[in-house]
Design an enzyme around this catalytic site. Structure first.
Site, PDB file in Angstrom:
ATOM      1  CG  ASP A 185      18.156   5.524  49.309  1.00  0.00           C
ATOM      2  OD1 ASP A 185      17.913   4.786  48.871  1.00  0.00           O
ATOM      3  OD2 ASP A 185      17.265   6.523  49.592  1.00  0.00           O
ATOM      4  CB  ALA A 186      24.683   6.011  48.158  1.00  0.00           C
TER       5      ALA A 186
END
Length: 320
Positions: A185-186
């Site tokens: 994920d970011a």
């Protein structure tokens, strides 16, 4: 030609990641993936390991021993119009032609599962499967696999319609058309693998091979032993039960805990959702290992090409 198969063991390459002190708040504490744990007197935790899960984790992380050959008659791997085996080995970076001849003569080379000790053998580099000391050798020089330390804020895609930084931005200097294996994920950071070897990528992503992944996780609250046991036993999520293979509490201080966890689950945001389910929201997550490949001291945003030994152990982990 003597074609009796020879076994052998292989060692895992690379060192693991050094833990760092957990953040005091839910904010980010930088993009470094390692560092010395805080020297303040935080409460130390313990190790929790599952039964069969821990076993599968060990199998996924460790380079695999080649299976013993059956009693069936040896096959002739010689290809009349092929390339001499020692030349193929030299071109693959195993050393000079003379050094490659010594590898063959010393019984360290297998072609298509057959031990080869004669120097006159010719093979087809496009189709031959060659192992040296039990490690698969990548003969196609056009194929490359790299490790990337993904920083915070970068999305694991090659193109983002929202205009956010992507993995593609970090590998613009690479001429190959690479695609990433798995996702982060970011708001997570750490190890990603990228390759242009489609078969390797497919196998690394396939649940059949149960490639274990290791994370350093900082969570809110004190993690008691019962929480570790619950994570190993299985946590009910909206898409089914999820289990961790190993849980190690590294440090607990100021209302936060830092843990190292191992699992082979590949579902979306699985680590964060599991800790959320047991009442310990994640404030920082760093992936430090994929199978036998460690993040090591690779800096955020940087890449490195996997060496011959690392690539061989990775290919062996998925039976290539």
């Amino acid at each position: 030609m003597s074609n009796e198969r020879r076994g052998g063991s292989r060692r895992e390459s690379g060192d693991g990641q050094q833990p760092r002190r957990p953040a005091r708040s839910g904010g980010q504490s930088g993009n470094r993936s390692g560092g010395q744990a805080g020297k303040q007197g935080g409460r130390q935790g313990g190790n929790f390991r599952g039964g069969s899960s821990a076993k599968s984790r060990a199998q996924a992380n460790a380079p695999r021993r080649r299976p013993a050959q059956s009693s069936e008659p040896a096959r002739d791997v010689h290809v009349e119009d092929g390339v001499r085996l020692q030349k193929v080995l030299a071109q693959a970076g195993l050393g000079s032609r003379r050094a490659s001849e010594e590898l063959i003569a010393n019984g360290r080379v297998e072609v298509d599962g057959q031990l080869v000790t004669e120097l006159g053998v010719r093979v087809d580099p496009a189709t031959a499967v060659i192992h040296v000391d039990g490690l698969r050798i990548q003969l196609d020089q056009a194929k490359v696999t790299i490790a990337l330390n993904k920083p915070l804020g970068v999305v694991s895609t090659m193109d983002d319609p929202k205009g956010r930084p992507t993995v593609a931005d970090l590998i613009r200097n690479r001429e190959e058309r690479l695609f990433h294996v798995g996702r982060l994920d970011a708001d997570s950071e750490g190890l990603l693998l990228l390759t242009n070897d489609g078969e390797l990528a497919n196998r690394l992503s396939h649940p059949k091979y149960q490639i274990a992944k290791t994370y350093l996780v900082t969570v809110e609250g004190e993690v008691y032993p019962r929480i570790g046991r619950e994570l190993l036993k299985g946590v009910e999520l909206d898409d089914g039960v999820a289990k961790m293979d190993a849980v190690h509490v590294l440090q607990q201080i100021d209302g936060f805990a830092m843990l190292e966890v191992v699992l082979h689950e590949g579902r979306n945001r699985i680590v964060r959702r599991m800790f959320e389910a047991v009442g310990h929201p994640v404030t920082r997550l760093v992936r430090t290992r994929i199978g036998p490949i460690p993040l090591g001291d690779l800096k955020a945003g940087r890449t490195r090409v996997l060496g011959r030994t690392e690539l061989g152990t990775l290919m062996n982990a998925v039976d290539l």
